[in-house]
Structure formats: C-alpha cells, structure tokens
Motif scaffolding. Structure first.
Motif, PDB file in Angstrom:
ATOM      1  N   THR A  82      47.588   4.251  34.970  1.00 36.99           N
ATOM      2  CA  THR A  82      47.135   3.402  33.974  1.00 36.99           C
ATOM      3  C   THR A  82      45.981   4.033  33.220  1.00 36.99           C
ATOM      4  O   THR A  82      45.247   4.949  33.599  1.00 36.99           O
ATOM      5  CB  THR A  82      46.717   2.089  34.281  1.00 36.99           C
ATOM      6  N   GLU A  83      45.655   3.618  32.020  1.00 40.07           N
ATOM      7  CA  GLU A  83      44.449   4.358  31.101  1.00 40.07           C
ATOM      8  C   GLU A  83      43.142   3.956  31.914  1.00 40.07           C
ATOM      9  O   GLU A  83      42.379   4.952  31.708  1.00 40.07           O
ATOM     10  CB  GLU A  83      44.471   3.753  29.831  1.00 40.07           C
ATOM     11  N   LYS A  86      42.990   6.618  34.817  1.00 39.49           N
ATOM     12  CA  LYS A  86      42.796   7.955  34.007  1.00 39.49           C
ATOM     13  C   LYS A  86      41.315   8.185  33.734  1.00 39.49           C
ATOM     14  O   LYS A  86      40.851   9.351  34.088  1.00 39.49           O
ATOM     15  CB  LYS A  86      43.808   8.079  32.895  1.00 39.49           C
ATOM     16  N   LEU A 350      38.906  10.609  26.380  1.00 40.39           N
ATOM     17  CA  LEU A 350      39.566   9.315  26.429  1.00 40.39           C
ATOM     18  C   LEU A 350      39.016   8.280  25.751  1.00 40.39           C
ATOM     19  O   LEU A 350      38.720   7.023  26.146  1.00 40.39           O
ATOM     20  CB  LEU A 350      39.933   8.995  27.885  1.00 40.39           C
ATOM     21  N   ALA A 353      40.651   4.817  25.188  1.00 39.53           N
ATOM     22  CA  ALA A 353      41.004   4.082  26.537  1.00 39.53           C
ATOM     23  C   ALA A 353      39.505   3.507  26.623  1.00 39.53           C
ATOM     24  O   ALA A 353      39.394   2.286  27.266  1.00 39.53           O
ATOM     25  CB  ALA A 353      41.218   5.076  27.667  1.00 39.53           C
ATOM     26  N   TRP A 417      45.558   1.882  18.834  1.00 36.45           N
ATOM     27  CA  TRP A 417      44.791   2.802  19.893  1.00 36.45           C
ATOM     28  C   TRP A 417      45.917   4.036  20.069  1.00 36.45           C
ATOM     29  O   TRP A 417      46.848   4.087  19.922  1.00 36.45           O
ATOM     30  CB  TRP A 417      44.521   1.905  21.269  1.00 36.45           C
ATOM     31  N   ASP A 419      47.366   6.858  22.250  1.00 34.96           N
ATOM     32  CA  ASP A 419      48.337   6.565  23.589  1.00 34.96           C
ATOM     33  C   ASP A 419      48.145   7.927  24.471  1.00 34.96           C
ATOM     34  O   ASP A 419      48.265   9.059  24.035  1.00 34.96           O
ATOM     35  CB  ASP A 419      49.713   6.785  22.937  1.00 34.96           C
ATOM     36  N   TYR A 420      47.556   7.554  25.360  1.00 30.79           N
ATOM     37  CA  TYR A 420      47.401   8.313  26.577  1.00 30.79           C
ATOM     38  C   TYR A 420      48.476   8.700  27.764  1.00 30.79           C
ATOM     39  O   TYR A 420      48.179   9.213  28.633  1.00 30.79           O
ATOM     40  CB  TYR A 420      45.907   8.167  27.203  1.00 30.79           C
ATOM     41  N   SER A 421      49.638   7.826  27.538  1.00 28.59           N
ATOM     42  CA  SER A 421      50.453   7.987  28.509  1.00 28.59           C
ATOM     43  C   SER A 421      51.208   9.201  28.810  1.00 28.59           C
ATOM     44  O   SER A 421      51.487   9.602  30.125  1.00 28.59           O
ATOM     45  CB  SER A 421      51.768   7.066  28.234  1.00 28.59           C
TER      46      SER A 421
END
Length: 669
Positions: A82-83, A86, A350, A353, A417, A419-421
């Motif tokens: 999950t963000e 991370k 990040l 996030a 937002w 996306d850091y996936s």
C-alpha cells in the motif's frame, strides 16, 4: 528546544495582541518599514544551526516535518504494497544508518562500474540519456537547476496549449549557476577553490586515485559548460526560449552528442517535436561531449553520481556533501537531524502519498471553503481593478478579464493524486528507492506526451509551505500547508489575513499579468493580446519597477538585478494592492477597529511586513541574489512605497528614505 518553543509561541499567538503588533518605535516607517515592523522579532530571533534562514515559512515547515513524521509512524502498520507502507518503508530505509554504513559504497557500485566501462561517445551519450529526469520548470524561478547534463520539463506547448511537449534545458553544473564559475568577485574565486577540493575529497572517499588532478580536470570541464550557459536574466525571456526543434534538428544544429542514443535511452525515441530553451547551451554542451576526453567525462560522471547519492551513503559522504553545499554555499553551520532529512527525501519521492494523509488530518472542509472564498473574492477584486484602469483599452480589458475568468484555481490539494502502484520500495534499499522514485516520476510525466493537457495537475504537494501560478496552464495552486496560522487564521481580525495570505493570493493571481504571465492568453497560449499602446504603457511601468529594484543593495558589493526579479516584483506590488482593495470591500463601508493603537490600514501593512520577516545567512543570501527570481524578503516589503494608502497610514513624508513622489510611484494593475 529553542525552535520548538518559538514554534509554539508563533502558532499560539494568532490574535492581534501587543506581541504581534510590536514595532521598533525608534525607526521611522518611511525610512525602513521592514525593520520598523519586524525589529523586535529580528532582535530576538536566531537562525537555527541547521538552517540557512529563519522565518514564518521555516517554522511552518518544521511543524509539517513533525506532522509528516507522525503520519509515517502510523503508516508502518499499513499492509505491504500500500502507499502508506511504501512511504514508511522509504523513510525507515533512509533512517537505517547501521545498514547504510555496513553496505558502504556497494549500492552505488553498479553505476560507478557502468561509468568506468564507457568506451566511446555512443556509450557516453546513451548513459547521459539514462540520467535525464523531469526536474526543471522554465516558468518557475525556484526550479531552474539540474546537475544532469541536460534538464527536462514536460509542459504545454507555449504555441499550442492543447498538447504537451518536452522542453530541453541547460544543466551539468555542480554549483548553482554560471556566475559561480565566471564571476570575478573574490568570494566566487574562493568558492571555486573550495569546490575543487570538495570534489577531490569525494573521489578519495570512493577510493579513486589521483584525486587532485581529476578534480581539476572536472572543474575545467564545468568551466567550459558554464561558458556556454545562458545567463540567468535570459532564462526568463520567453521569446528567446521558445525555440521549436524537430528531432532531426538536434543532429544538424547541435552535433557532438549521439542524439539517437541519447533520446532512445531517455525514453524519447518516438518524440518528434521539442522546445529547446537555450539553443546556444544545448549546442555548446553537445559539442563538449565530442571534444573533451572520455576519461574526463568518466571522472565528471563519477563525481555527479556520488553527489546525487551522498544522502543515502555512509556518514563520510554525507558530511562531505554538507560541508560544501551546506556550509560553504549556504553558510549553514550544522546539518539537519537525520529524521528531518528523511522527511525531505520521503516527500520528494512519495509527496502525494504523504499529502493525501496530511490533508485528511490537517485541512478540514471548512478551512478549504474559507480559503476558496478568499481566493475568489480576490479574483473578483482584480477584475474590478482592471475595469478601473485608465490606461488600458476596452478590448485589452475584455481579454484580461477573460483570462481571470478562465483561471483554474486549486486550493488545499489536487483533484486527483499521483499513482505509486508501479513504484517498488524496499525496506533494505534506500539509494535504490530514491533512484526508482525519480525514474517513476519521470516516466509518469513522459506518459503525458500525446495525451490531452490536464489543467488540474498540481506542481506542489499539499504539505508544501508555498503557492504557485502556472502561466502556461492559466492555473494556480494554494497548498494546505500555507493556509494556516500565521498566514491564515480565523481567530484574528480579518485585516491581518488580508495583509498576509491575502497578499500571497493576490501575488499569485497577479503572476497571470506579470512580465511573463502577461504574454499568455486565457487558454495558456503565448500570444500578443495587447494593443500596442497598452503594451508600451505596461513595459514602461514594469521597467520603472525594475529600476527601483536595481537600487537595492543587500551588500555593498552586490545589488539586485531588477530584470531578474521583475516578475516577482510585479506580483508583489499588484498582489498587495489587490489585497488592500479586497479588505476594504470586506468592510462594507464600516471602519476597522483600532487595535493596540494601530488603525486598520496600519494593521494591514504591518501584517504584510510580518509575513516576510526573515533572517538569512550571508552565503545563502548572496546565492539568492545571484540565482533566484525572488527578491530577498526585506526588499519585497519595500514595495509598500508604491501604494498611496501606506503613506497616509504612517504619515510618510518627503525626505524619508522610502518616500517616492506620487508621480514616481509605480502603478501597474
């Protein structure tokens, strides 16, 4: 502890009390309004040893550091992948000094090995291409520096704002600006010697031999780079910078680099159109790729790699980097605590996030609504001021108001937002995390190419104490972090808010009509929408303001460059005037109450001056004067001398240092 106490006092003292309106009665406002308004604060305030400056924005930044740390601690319990997890893993990896010390230079070794193995110009060009990052912004005075050979900005085409294009910019220097290499001042000569010594020590820490000779050759290469760079004053010239090149133009006009290899490695192999902001620099830097020995380029790239990686390497590298970039260039005596540096790098990697969690905890819907109301009120007042201009033709007024009506205003946080996936973060790989995050952000923005332009895209995180106008997008961002005391406070008389955050909001609105913003129409297209007579009047007025700032000397041997700071100076002046009018309208004909003996007008101007109170170390201040488009805070306050209301409020008379005869006062918007 001193900082924590100062922070508490500042945040708590949000009502207009004697402490907030305390002035230096020994100074005439007309002689030195900045020190009149801020003298008591300046006398007792000390710059923390880990900072190059101290002011309200710094105090709020420290508050947000603590808030972010609390967010990260809570995120440790988040599920893997999950963000939240991370950002916790990113921070914890950075904080694991024992593992970093144990691993030594090993995390950087693959990159150093790759550099050492370079065999020819083709491979050099390919490696340089892999290092290209989206780390520049030609319309943002604070984002004009990269130590990669070239800088990249993905933004709307200034000629066709419906599409994105890549902007290519000069880079490659290890120091902030060409003046650090070419300047004749004794202080610059001294810094150049310290820079060479710094590079030699970095190479020695990495186990490289013959460090002094290699540092000398690297410096000589950077001197050649600096010689082809455009001066800072030209960087803001949109007409000079807006040069469209096809992919083939690079081969024809800038030989030296193997551009096929470079763009292929940079992820731009299929791009056919570019904007080259400094053609002379791109040509010169490309020529150096071919003309300078490959061995020198290897040494140069080794130092740049160490510089970038230093925050994630063992303590000797951290200390060496800080000794030059912190102590020498900024005069900061002490490095910030590691946890604070951890917050900085986590925000950089990040930011959204963190921001998503930040606004959930620290920015209520009521605060957002209150801020949006003030923003829209100030936009409306700006439109009214346009209507009242005697020098502007009706058709120009109509277009100016159309631009205001089309402004895309973001308050608090973005509509969507990042996306850091797809970003891999490992608890045991701090350097790799940072490198992957930088690549991820670059790829995210490269993916914009060929897509419709999204004017809702933000360039700041919600936890950033700042605000920004985006001329090419005809948009503004007001992050949540600046919409709090002491800038924005519902517990005090509204006049104080108008003098502080109101002037900030007015400043950002005004950027749409400064020397840069005035060149863009309501769609964000760079277009001449003025009558010749209106444009002539505008240029005459702005030139008068530039000359005013040319006279300001932060040091006896160093003056401001009025042209360099013109955009910010126009916005300061117009923003203050708009905020004053908006406050007056908010009174609805009533009279503002006198507080601690100060009239409403006096409170307004004092609040403005207080919002810029600041102490800065000399090396950092000198660097700002040389490289930044923003005037030092003391001189931003001096723009009050252009407003008639300030003279009446403080009985400013002819003969006082800030006095300007009515005909000499600059009036633009």
């Amino acid at each position: 502890m001193k900082l924590a106490v100062g922070l508490t006092l500042l945040i708590v003292a949000t009502s207009v009390q004697a402490a907030e309106l305390d002035v230096d009665a020994g100074i005439r406002p007309g002689n030195d309004f900045y020190h009149y308004a801020n003298g008591p604060w300046l006398k007792v305030t000390q710059i923390p040893p880990d900072r190059s400056s101290m002011g309200d924005s710094v105090i709020l930044a420290e508050l947000n550091n603590q808030r972010t740390l609390d967010i990260i601690k809570a995120a440790r319990s988040s599920a893997v992948g999950t963000e939240g997890r991370k950002l916790a893993d990113f921070y914890d990896a950075f904080m694991d000094e024992a593992s970093i010390q144990k691993n030594g230079l090993q995390p950087l070794q693959p990159q150093l090995t790759q550099i050492a193995a370079l065999r020819d110009r083709k491979e050099l060009s390919r490696l340089l291409g892999t290092q290209l990052r989206v780390d520049m912004d030609v319309l943002n005075a604070t984002a004009l520096y990269t130590n990669n050979l070239l800088g990249l900005w993905i933004a709307q085409d200034l000629d066709n704002p419906s599409r994105y294009v890549p902007f290519m910019l000069q880079g490659g220097l290890g120091m902030p600006d060409r003046d650090y290499y070419l300047g004749k001042a004794a202080s610059m000569v001294e810094i150049r010697g310290k820079y060479q010594a710094h590079m030699a020590r970095e190479l020695a820490l990495a186990g490289v031999a013959d460090t002094a000779a290699k540092a000398k050759r690297i410096f000589e290469l950077e001197m050649l780079m600096a010689a082809v760079h455009s001066p800072r004053s030209e960087v803001y010239d949109l007409v000079k910078g807006n040069n469209h090149w096809s992919r083939e133009d690079f081969d024809k006009q800038a030989p030296g680099m193997d551009w096929q290899e470079y763009f292929g490695a940079a992820g731009l192999a299929k791009q056919t159109q570019f904007v080259v902001w400094q053609p002379g620099a791109i040509k010169g830097l490309s020529a150096l790729v071919a003309s300078q020995p490959l061995s020198t380029w290897k040494d140069y790239l080794t130092v740049r790699a160490i510089d970038r990686a230093a925050p994630y390497l063992p303590q000797p590298f951290v200390s060496e980097s800080f000794d030059f970039y912190g102590k020498t260039l900024n005069g900061t005596p002490q490095i910030r605590d590691r946890w604070k540096r951890g917050i900085t790098v986590t925000n950089a990697a990040l930011g959204d996030a963190v921001g998503k969690l930040y606004v959930a905890q620290h920015f209520t819907p009521a605060e957002k609504a209150r801020a949006e109301e003030m923003v829209h009120n100030l936009v409306a007042v700006f439109a009214q001021r346009i209507d009242k201009l005697t020098w502007m033709a009706p058709q120009t007024k109509e277009r100016a108001k159309a631009k205001l009506a089309a402004l895309k205003i973001g308050v608090g946080y973005p509509d969507k937002w990042a996306d850091y996936s797809g970003l891999e973060i490992r608890r045991d790989d701090p350097l790799g995390n940072a490198q992957r995050a930088a690549v991820h952000e670059t790829r995210r923005k490269l993916a914009w190419l060929g897509q419709p332009v999204d004017r809702s895209e933000w360039v700041m995180t919600p936890q950033t104490v700042n605000a920004v106008n985006l001329p090419a997008m005809n948009a503004m961002n007001f992050p949540a972090a600046i919409l709090q005391p002491p800038y924005f406070d519902p517990k005090r008389p509204i006049v104080m808010d108008y003098g502080a955050i109101g002037a900030v909001i007015g400043h950002e609105i005004s950027h749409s009509f400064d020397d840069t913003g005035a060149q863009f129409d309501s769609t964000g297209k760079m277009k001449d929408w003025w009558t010749p007579e209106d444009l002539a009047h505008f240029k005459t007025a702005t030139q008068s303001l530039a000359r005013q700032y040319d006279t300001y000397h932060p040091f006896p041997d160093l003056a401001l460059n009025g042209k360099q700071v013109l955009g910010e100076s126009i916005a300061d002046l117009a923003g203050l005037a708009v905020a004053y009018d908006a406050w007056k309208l908010s009174l609805k004909g009533s009279t503002a109450p006198v507080v601690e003996g100060f009239t409403g007008d006096q409170q307004f101007f004092l609040s403005y001056a207080r919002s810029w109170r600041d102490k800065t170390r000399e090396p950092a201040l000198r660097q700002q004067v040389v490289t930044d488009g923003h005037p030092p805070d003391e001189f931003r306050v001096a723009t009050v001398r252009n407003l008639d209301a300030w003279y009446a409020a403080f009985d400013v008379k002819a003969g006082e240092k800030l006095y300007l005869a009515p005909a000499q006062r600059v009036r633009i918007w």
